[in-house]
Scaffold this motif. Sequence first.
Motif, PDB file in Angstrom:
ATOM      1  N   THR A   1       0.857  -1.190   0.000  1.00 25.79           N
ATOM      2  CA  THR A   1       0.000   0.000   0.000  1.00 25.79           C
ATOM      3  C   THR A   1       0.897   1.246   0.000  1.00 25.79           C
ATOM      4  O   THR A   1       2.073   1.160   0.361  1.00 25.79           O
TER       5      THR A   1
ATOM      6  N   LEU B   1      -1.375  -0.818  -4.018  1.00 24.55           N
ATOM      7  CA  LEU B   1      -2.787  -1.123  -3.763  1.00 24.55           C
ATOM      8  C   LEU B   1      -3.307  -0.063  -2.808  1.00 24.55           C
ATOM      9  O   LEU B   1      -2.713   0.143  -1.749  1.00 24.55           O
TER      10      LEU B   1
ATOM     11  N   PHE C   1      -5.064   1.601   0.251  1.00 25.37           N
ATOM     12  CA  PHE C   1      -5.448   1.076   1.566  1.00 25.37           C
ATOM     13  C   PHE C   1      -6.828   1.642   1.930  1.00 25.37           C
ATOM     14  O   PHE C   1      -7.055   2.834   1.787  1.00 25.37           O
TER      15      PHE C   1
ATOM     16  N   GLU D   1      -1.216   2.851   7.867  1.00 27.18           N
ATOM     17  CA  GLU D   1      -1.354   1.574   7.155  1.00 27.18           C
ATOM     18  C   GLU D   1      -0.456   0.476   7.723  1.00 27.18           C
ATOM     19  O   GLU D   1      -0.410  -0.617   7.183  1.00 27.18           O
TER      20      GLU D   1
ATOM     21  N   LEU E   1      -7.919  -6.190   2.016  1.00 31.78           N
ATOM     22  CA  LEU E   1      -7.179  -6.149   0.739  1.00 31.78           C
ATOM     23  C   LEU E   1      -7.189  -7.489   0.005  1.00 31.78           C
ATOM     24  O   LEU E   1      -6.796  -7.575  -1.152  1.00 31.78           O
TER      25      LEU E   1
ATOM     26  N   HIS F   1      -8.559  -7.806  -3.596  1.00 32.64           N
ATOM     27  CA  HIS F   1      -7.762  -7.030  -4.560  1.00 32.64           C
ATOM     28  C   HIS F   1      -6.436  -7.728  -4.862  1.00 32.64           C
ATOM     29  O   HIS F   1      -5.974  -7.744  -5.992  1.00 32.64           O
TER      30      HIS F   1
END
Length: 498
Positions: A48, A74, A76, A88, A109, A112
């Motif tokens: 992230t 990615l 968060f 994070e 997550l 994803h």
Amino acid sequence: MAKAMDSEAQQQLNVTFLPYPTPGHMNPMIDAARLFARHGVNVTIIATPANALTFQNAIDTDFTHGYHIRTQLLPFPAAQVGLPEGVENIKDGTSLELLGQISRGISMLKGHIELLFQDLHPDCIVSDMSYPWTVESAAELGIPRIFFYSSSYLSDCGIHSIRRHRPHERLVSDTDKFTIPGFPHRIEMTRLQLSNWERVRKEVSDNFERIFESERRSYGALYNSFHELESEYEQLHKSIVGIKSWSIGPVSPWVNKDDGQKINREHKEELPEEPEWLTWLNTEQNDSVIYVNFGSLTRLHHAQLVELAHGLENSGHSFIWVIRKKDGNENDNSFLQEFEDKMKESNKGFIIWNWAPQLLILNHPAIGGIVSHCGWNSLLESLSAGLPVITWPMFAEQFYNERLVVDVLKIGVPVGAKENKFWAFGGEDKVVGREEITKAVVELMEKEEGREMRKRARKLSDASKKTTEKGGHSYNNLIQLIDEIKSLKISKAVTEAS
């Protein structure tokens, strides 16, 4: 020509790394990923944004040197779990509630990440132990999943052995000792020194059950350790867990050894010309200063800070102590402020607030030992610098690491920590008294046994350097693992073609 290019593309190995966002897990995995890239692998790290910031400079530098390595970002889900932007990482959790929100965000997550795996077409997934579901992801893709364990072989073997035999359940008291079954050394522990989830059988242990079940179902395990350090537990791991493993450590000194500069990657700007602590350290005699640092997740309560300060002062030895500033705790700050002024006046100690370039300090000739929480990365860094350790484990698997340092390697003096407890879980805190702290410092810095420990630590330091050189154990293990994943890729392509 096209054919040659084609086979070259087929030869290029794609490995995806999925680190868990807490420094003790993330840092060694990033270093391992960089080592793979330096040996010709095409590496993708999934992270992230705020976590990627802490290592992106190193990745960019590697990339400009021609290595195939990149970060796949990615977003968060901060807003969804009620967190401010940029929070994070587990280290940002200043309360149990915050820690829960960060963990929830991380678990959200999953979907994803699974989609990313499909898009990236990796030939292998190297996954942190904290993502047990990646075993299924890899199985669906028909590729190997490598279990990344960020601590010692001994600790993993200890956890497996105790889960299987449950020796602590036969004891009358929390402070009675039991011996870990099936170990090559006699290792004694108490029930209080086990993690809470090991002590009791409840939901949290289900999560760990899944983690260790996923380890058994992995193609193999990757360890930031080295053969000369834990060969017997490397062997034991194979028989207890039943999968192959490769020790490729210590990864941090290995990946940074060509940089010439031993500056910690988390440091955002260059060091000033000469920081005050360095000027002070340069005036101290060789092996005379003790370094005190409890890592990024430990928070000591006020009573313990007071005992530690007095214990260090009463030992008569110079020290450098790294302390994280706590948010709004006036009590601690005013006491520490006075203590800092007193130490500056007497020239006996130095406090560094929040962050210190640990590798630089550990490798300074004036440093003679370290007080450590027995986090695995800190222990490896101390070892690489050839330093003996005053062991002060706090939580997680740190009490197992203490036993490795004290009973097996014989390079540590225990301070007498009795209870495995993460600071956020409340309840009464057991304090290690100033007398015990002074006694441990004196034993390490003045006694004959302390000198013997320093000799042993230096031998291990030499071994830790040789193992990552061409022909060394860790070096050979890395090459062998990469070759093995390559041949799996080729046989998979052959099967799919036929």
